[in-house]
Structures are given as C-alpha cells and as structure tokens.
Design a protein around this motif. Structure first.
Motif, PDB file in Angstrom:
ATOM      1  N   VAL A  78      -3.092   1.273   1.441  1.00  0.00           N
ATOM      2  CA  VAL A  78      -4.171   0.522   2.088  1.00  0.00           C
ATOM      3  C   VAL A  78      -3.763  -0.945   2.033  1.00  0.00           C
ATOM      4  O   VAL A  78      -4.207  -1.706   1.161  1.00  0.00           O
ATOM      5  CB  VAL A  78      -5.521   0.746   1.375  1.00  0.00           C
ATOM      6  CG1 VAL A  78      -6.659   0.141   2.190  1.00  0.00           C
ATOM      7  CG2 VAL A  78      -5.775   2.223   1.119  1.00  0.00           C
ATOM      8  N   PRO A  79      -2.879  -1.373   2.946  1.00  0.00           N
ATOM      9  CA  PRO A  79      -2.299  -2.724   2.889  1.00  0.00           C
ATOM     10  C   PRO A  79      -3.329  -3.846   2.902  1.00  0.00           C
ATOM     11  O   PRO A  79      -3.149  -4.867   2.230  1.00  0.00           O
ATOM     12  CB  PRO A  79      -1.411  -2.773   4.136  1.00  0.00           C
ATOM     13  CG  PRO A  79      -1.109  -1.346   4.456  1.00  0.00           C
ATOM     14  CD  PRO A  79      -2.342  -0.591   4.080  1.00  0.00           C
ATOM     15  N   GLU A  80      -4.418  -3.678   3.669  1.00  0.00           N
ATOM     16  CA  GLU A  80      -5.420  -4.741   3.757  1.00  0.00           C
ATOM     17  C   GLU A  80      -6.133  -4.979   2.431  1.00  0.00           C
ATOM     18  O   GLU A  80      -6.744  -6.025   2.221  1.00  0.00           O
ATOM     19  CB  GLU A  80      -6.436  -4.429   4.859  1.00  0.00           C
ATOM     20  CG  GLU A  80      -7.218  -3.139   4.654  1.00  0.00           C
ATOM     21  CD  GLU A  80      -6.519  -1.925   5.248  1.00  0.00           C
ATOM     22  OE1 GLU A  80      -7.205  -0.916   5.483  1.00  0.00           O
ATOM     23  OE2 GLU A  80      -5.298  -1.999   5.479  1.00  0.00           O
ATOM     24  N   GLU A  81      -6.063  -4.002   1.533  1.00  0.00           N
ATOM     25  CA  GLU A  81      -6.653  -4.154   0.201  1.00  0.00           C
ATOM     26  C   GLU A  81      -5.581  -4.286  -0.883  1.00  0.00           C
ATOM     27  O   GLU A  81      -5.910  -4.323  -2.075  1.00  0.00           O
ATOM     28  CB  GLU A  81      -7.558  -2.952  -0.121  1.00  0.00           C
ATOM     29  CG  GLU A  81      -8.724  -2.766   0.826  1.00  0.00           C
ATOM     30  CD  GLU A  81      -9.563  -1.543   0.485  1.00  0.00           C
ATOM     31  OE1 GLU A  81      -9.456  -1.055  -0.662  1.00  0.00           O
ATOM     32  OE2 GLU A  81     -10.328  -1.082   1.346  1.00  0.00           O
ATOM     33  N   MET A 138       4.813  -5.138  -4.106  1.00  0.00           N
ATOM     34  CA  MET A 138       5.189  -6.510  -4.430  1.00  0.00           C
ATOM     35  C   MET A 138       4.028  -7.506  -4.318  1.00  0.00           C
ATOM     36  O   MET A 138       4.215  -8.704  -4.563  1.00  0.00           O
ATOM     37  CB  MET A 138       6.342  -6.967  -3.528  1.00  0.00           C
ATOM     38  CG  MET A 138       7.664  -6.262  -3.819  1.00  0.00           C
ATOM     39  SD  MET A 138       8.275  -6.523  -5.516  1.00  0.00           S
ATOM     40  CE  MET A 138       7.822  -4.941  -6.292  1.00  0.00           C
ATOM     41  N   GLN A 139       2.833  -7.033  -3.973  1.00  0.00           N
ATOM     42  CA  GLN A 139       1.685  -7.927  -3.906  1.00  0.00           C
ATOM     43  C   GLN A 139       1.169  -8.217  -5.318  1.00  0.00           C
ATOM     44  O   GLN A 139       0.875  -7.278  -6.073  1.00  0.00           O
ATOM     45  CB  GLN A 139       0.570  -7.315  -3.058  1.00  0.00           C
ATOM     46  CG  GLN A 139       0.963  -7.039  -1.626  1.00  0.00           C
ATOM     47  CD  GLN A 139       1.457  -8.275  -0.908  1.00  0.00           C
ATOM     48  OE1 GLN A 139       0.850  -9.353  -1.012  1.00  0.00           O
ATOM     49  NE2 GLN A 139       2.570  -8.144  -0.191  1.00  0.00           N
ATOM     50  N   ILE A 144      -3.419  -0.078  -8.135  1.00  0.00           N
ATOM     51  CA  ILE A 144      -2.761   1.233  -8.091  1.00  0.00           C
ATOM     52  C   ILE A 144      -3.720   2.281  -8.608  1.00  0.00           C
ATOM     53  O   ILE A 144      -4.069   2.309  -9.796  1.00  0.00           O
ATOM     54  CB  ILE A 144      -1.458   1.223  -8.914  1.00  0.00           C
ATOM     55  CG1 ILE A 144      -0.523   0.122  -8.395  1.00  0.00           C
ATOM     56  CG2 ILE A 144      -0.771   2.583  -8.844  1.00  0.00           C
ATOM     57  CD1 ILE A 144       0.724  -0.073  -9.239  1.00  0.00           C
ATOM     58  N   ASP A 145      -4.174   3.135  -7.713  1.00  0.00           N
ATOM     59  CA  ASP A 145      -5.148   4.174  -8.013  1.00  0.00           C
ATOM     60  C   ASP A 145      -4.399   5.480  -8.302  1.00  0.00           C
ATOM     61  O   ASP A 145      -3.854   6.101  -7.386  1.00  0.00           O
ATOM     62  CB  ASP A 145      -6.091   4.336  -6.816  1.00  0.00           C
ATOM     63  CG  ASP A 145      -7.301   5.190  -7.102  1.00  0.00           C
ATOM     64  OD1 ASP A 145      -7.561   5.480  -8.289  1.00  0.00           O
ATOM     65  OD2 ASP A 145      -8.000   5.575  -6.143  1.00  0.00           O
ATOM     66  N   ILE A 146      -4.354   5.892  -9.557  1.00  0.00           N
ATOM     67  CA  ILE A 146      -3.624   7.082  -9.980  1.00  0.00           C
ATOM     68  C   ILE A 146      -4.629   8.218 -10.155  1.00  0.00           C
ATOM     69  O   ILE A 146      -5.536   8.122 -10.989  1.00  0.00           O
ATOM     70  CB  ILE A 146      -2.873   6.820 -11.298  1.00  0.00           C
ATOM     71  CG1 ILE A 146      -1.946   5.602 -11.146  1.00  0.00           C
ATOM     72  CG2 ILE A 146      -2.089   8.048 -11.730  1.00  0.00           C
ATOM     73  CD1 ILE A 146      -1.367   5.115 -12.469  1.00  0.00           C
TER      74      ILE A 146
END
Length: 234
Positions: A78-81, A138-139, A144-146
């Motif tokens: 989810v790049p925007e988040e 790299m943001q 990170i939702d595991i």
C-alpha cells in the motif's frame, strides 16, 4: 466454531477468489491436495484485501505462495500509506488446531530475510517484485503488518506466539514501531466475513440542500434533504 461457519468462509473464498487464482505452478497436483492449495491462497488474498484498500483482483495478484516462498504466502503493498502486509495462511477443513512452532519459525525467518534484502532466498514471484517491494521498504515511516491466518480455533501456544513477538520487539527499537504482528484464528476470520456483509447492507444516499437552526427553547439544528426538513436531536 461450527462447521457451518467454516463453510460460509469457504463459500466466500471459492466464489470470489478461486476464479482469480494463478495455479499454473501447482496444476500437476492431485485434486485432493489442489483444493487445499486453492483455499490457502484464497484465504491469503482475503486477508490482504481486508487489511488494505486492495480489490479482490489486486489482492489475488499479491499471492506469493509456492515452492521457495520462504514462508511468505502473500505480500501486499500500500504505497500511499508506506505499508507492506506480509501473510502466512493455513486452511483447516475441520477447524481444529493452530499455528505450529515450525510454521511460525519459518514465517519469522522469511520476514527477516525480506527485511535483510536476501532476495536469493525467495521464489520468482517475489524476486520479480523486488523493485516495488524495495521502494516501500526504504520509506523511513514504513509500517509492516505481519499476519498469520489460521482457520483452526485452537489457542496459539505461548512459545509459538513468543517466536514472532520477540522478533518484532527486537526489530522495533525505542523510536520505531514499524513492525506489528497479528494472529488471526477462525473466529477473527469469520468476523471479517460478517463485518463485510454488514457494511454491504448499508446503502444510504442523502441530498443536503440547506441547514440551519430552529428557535428554541432549546434551539435545535436542522438539515433540509430532498425528502424533508428534519430536526437533529440527541
């Protein structure tokens, strides 16, 4: 939870996700094992869809399950988040059991290899997405939702839970909470199905043309819709 709830989840997975699954890598498997593969992949896609804004089609394309997946059945971005969702799923036809220690260790090690950028340890499905995954990883404010999803109702053993939670704590230093671990048992998975249906039943459209207040006592706000002027109480 009873067999009916399992069948309800299964019906949702079969009707929505089965037509979207890429099965070319397991097409030679016998039908008996193929069904379990399909349900596991569909469950992975369902979980990714519910924990993001992805469509069913987009979630199905994020499945990485297969030989050499290194414990990661799905990777949704989810790049925007600045968010990445890592999923391991296990289907249980009987609804019994929970994640085993060996399964959690493999999942943990796979997550660690991904964060360490050890691309050579993953299958082609994951390596082909290296650039887009790396862009999110790299943001600086990444989340990170595991997620480990299991269709069994058994409680997660303490040692199994600690295996992942200790890893998450170690990765999250004093100024970061990038990693989060969630274990979804059958009850949680079925609840997502119920909430999905309830959300779909709400379909209300109101056209607001004017608003103001009515002289008291006490003064009351009102809104003028296309149907009526309705005072707001409460």
């Amino acid at each position: 939870m009873g067999i009916l709830q399992i069948q309800q989840v299964r019906n949702r997975l079969e009707s929505v996700f089965f037509p979207l699954l890429d099965l070319h890598d397991i097409s030679s498997h016998p039908e008996s094992s193929l069904t379990n593969f399909k349900l596991t992949r569909a469950l992975t896609a369902f979980v990714m869809m519910k924990r993001s804004q992805l469509s069913a089609e987009e979630a199905a394309q994020c499945i990485t399950d297969g030989t050499g997946d290194n414990g990661l059945d799905g990777i949704a971005l989810v790049p925007e988040e600045n968010k990445i969702i890592l999923v391991q799923s296990k289907w249980s036809e009987t609804g019994k059991g929970s994640a085993e220690l060996a399964e959690m260790i493999k999942f943990r090690d796979g997550v660690n290899d991904l964060l360490s950028l050890r691309w050579h340890k993953f299958n082609e499905k994951i390596r082909a997405r290296e650039k887009e995954i790396l862009d999110v990883l790299m943001q600086p404010d990444i989340k990170i939702d595991i997620v480990f999803a299991h269709m069994g109702t058994g409680a997660l053993a303490g040692q199994v839970k600690d295996t992942m939670e200790e890893f998450v704590t170690d990765q999250n230093d004093s100024v970061s909470d990038a990693l989060n671990f969630t274990y979804l048992a059958q009850t949680h998975i079925h609840r997502m199905l119920v909430e999905e249906q309830q959300a779909g039943e709400i379909d209300l459209t109101v056209s607001l043309s004017d608003w103001g207040s009515i002289e008291g006592p006490p003064p009351r706000p009102f809104m003028d819709t296309s149907e009526a002027s309705t005072p707001l109480t409460g």
